[in-house]
Design an enzyme around this catalytic site. Structure first.
Site, short mmCIF file in Angstrom:
data_model
loop_
_atom_site.label_atom_id
_atom_site.label_comp_id
_atom_site.label_asym_id
_atom_site.label_seq_id
_atom_site.Cartn_x
_atom_site.Cartn_y
_atom_site.Cartn_z
N LYS A 11 0.84 -1.20 0.00
CA LYS A 11 0.00 0.00 0.00
C LYS A 11 0.87 1.24 0.00
O LYS A 11 2.02 1.22 0.45
CB LYS A 11 -0.95 0.02 1.20
CG LYS A 11 -0.29 0.03 2.59
CD LYS A 11 0.12 1.39 3.12
CE LYS A 11 0.79 1.32 4.49
NZ LYS A 11 1.57 2.50 4.85
N ASP A 147 -2.47 -1.82 10.28
CA ASP A 147 -2.42 -1.86 8.81
C ASP A 147 -2.77 -3.23 8.25
O ASP A 147 -2.68 -3.43 7.04
CB ASP A 147 -1.02 -1.48 8.32
CG ASP A 147 -0.75 0.02 8.43
OD1 ASP A 147 -1.68 0.77 8.77
OD2 ASP A 147 0.40 0.43 8.15
#
Ligand code: C5P
Length: 306
Positions: A11, A147
């Site tokens: 990401k 995350d």
């Protein structure tokens, strides 16, 4: 079933707005995650019972070269924790071998360790046939780290709370990215600690409407202008040379340049593939980063590939 392989993306944070430190030490975030086409692959196979190596064993290879040595292969690895958590929650499982094939930079601010943990949850769930519902997998992922839920969903999404409560954000078209990787990683916790030192008065984080509009329109120029990261100053403070990396990419025509998450990877948005090649060439030629990789976003989350 003898082996399951899951592919999982890295990401980049398009907006990372960070509030003041909370009582629990975490920070309230508005964190816009964007999954990019830089993938790790996680393969799980049943381990041999009684091998004396414990319930989970780990191995690693891939494009991260010498940095593989920075990945712990013991019980502290987040992927090993993911396998143990799923086994505990479902009562299923047994000894398991986890192989990480890594392309996502280690300790680079691209959530590689979190991606591997998310992929391990999906791979073990498939191997063991436990059929854990998606909502439950997301809850377990959040327990592992802030995350970890995002790579399960992929695409583009905003995370609130400590970043783990996700809502999708519409994203049109394809965005072209260049990532400048550093020789040595940065610890997320130390970047947040530096942020607290620099910004004890941080305001409440808010989602940037211009960023959301740029994503919905597929407008790379507007997206480049809207990229923001509150952790950037803290990352510069710990690694001053990152400013020069961003300048190099901007001068080579990047529409936007930003430190990815807690860094030290720097992310550059380019208008198209040709512009991305020019930005990458300038960065590679500058000697200011270890190497570059190119990718596009957004892409789907964890996918069982074998
Ligand atoms: O959640 P995770 O374990 O991935 O977080 C790593 C570190 O990042 C935490 O120990 C904390 O220092 C910092 N962090 C934070 N606020 C968040 C997320 C992470 O302070 N919302």
């Amino acid at each position: 079933m003898t082996a399951v392989t899951v592919r999982v993306p890295a990401k980049v944070n398009l907006q990372l707005a960070v509030g003041p430190a909370r009582e629990d030490g975490y920070h309230d975030l508005v964190n816009v995650f964007h999954a990019v086409s830089l993938f790790d692959e996680v393969t799980v196979t049943p381990g041999e019972p009684g091998s004396g190596r414990g319930p989970v064993s780990l191995s690693i290879d891939g494009e991260i070269g010498s940095r593989a040595a920075d990945v712990p292969l013991d019980a502290s690895n987040l992927a090993a924790k993911a396998a143990r958590l799923l086994a505990r929650e479902t009562g299923a499982g047994g000894p398991v071998r986890i192989h990480l094939r890594k392309a996502i930079p280690v300790a680079g601010g691209m959530a590689g360790g979190s991606a591997d943990a998310a992929a391990t949850l999906v791979a073990c769930d498939t191997l063991w046939g436990t059929g854990v519902p998606r909502e439950e997998l997301l809850r377990l992922a959040a327990e592992l780290g802030s995350d970890v839920p995002f790579p399960l969903v992929g695409g583009t999404a905003v995370g609130t709370g400590r970043g783990e409560r996700l809502a999708p954000v519409p994203c049109r078209g394809r965005f072209h990215w260049v990532f400048a990787l550093a020789e040595a990683g940065l610890s997320t916790a130390s970047v947040f600690a530096e942020y607290d030192r620099l910004r004890p008065d941080a305001p409440r984080p808010r989602l940037d409407d211009d960023l959301v509009a740029a994503l919905a329109a597929g407008d790379a120029r507007a997206l480049g202008a809207a990229l923001s990261n509150d952790l950037e100053r803290a990352a510069f403070s710990l690694r001053p040379r990152l400013r020069d990396v961003l300048t190099t990419g901007r001068q080579a025509g990047a529409l936007g340049a930003i430190v990815s998450g807690s860094g030290p990877t720097c992310a550059f948005l380019a208008a198209d593939e040709t512009a991305a090649a020019e930005v990458a060439a300038a960065l590679d030629g500058s000697g200011r980063c270890a190497r570059t990789v190119r990718a596009h976003g957004d892409v789907p989350g964890t996918t069982v590939v074998g």
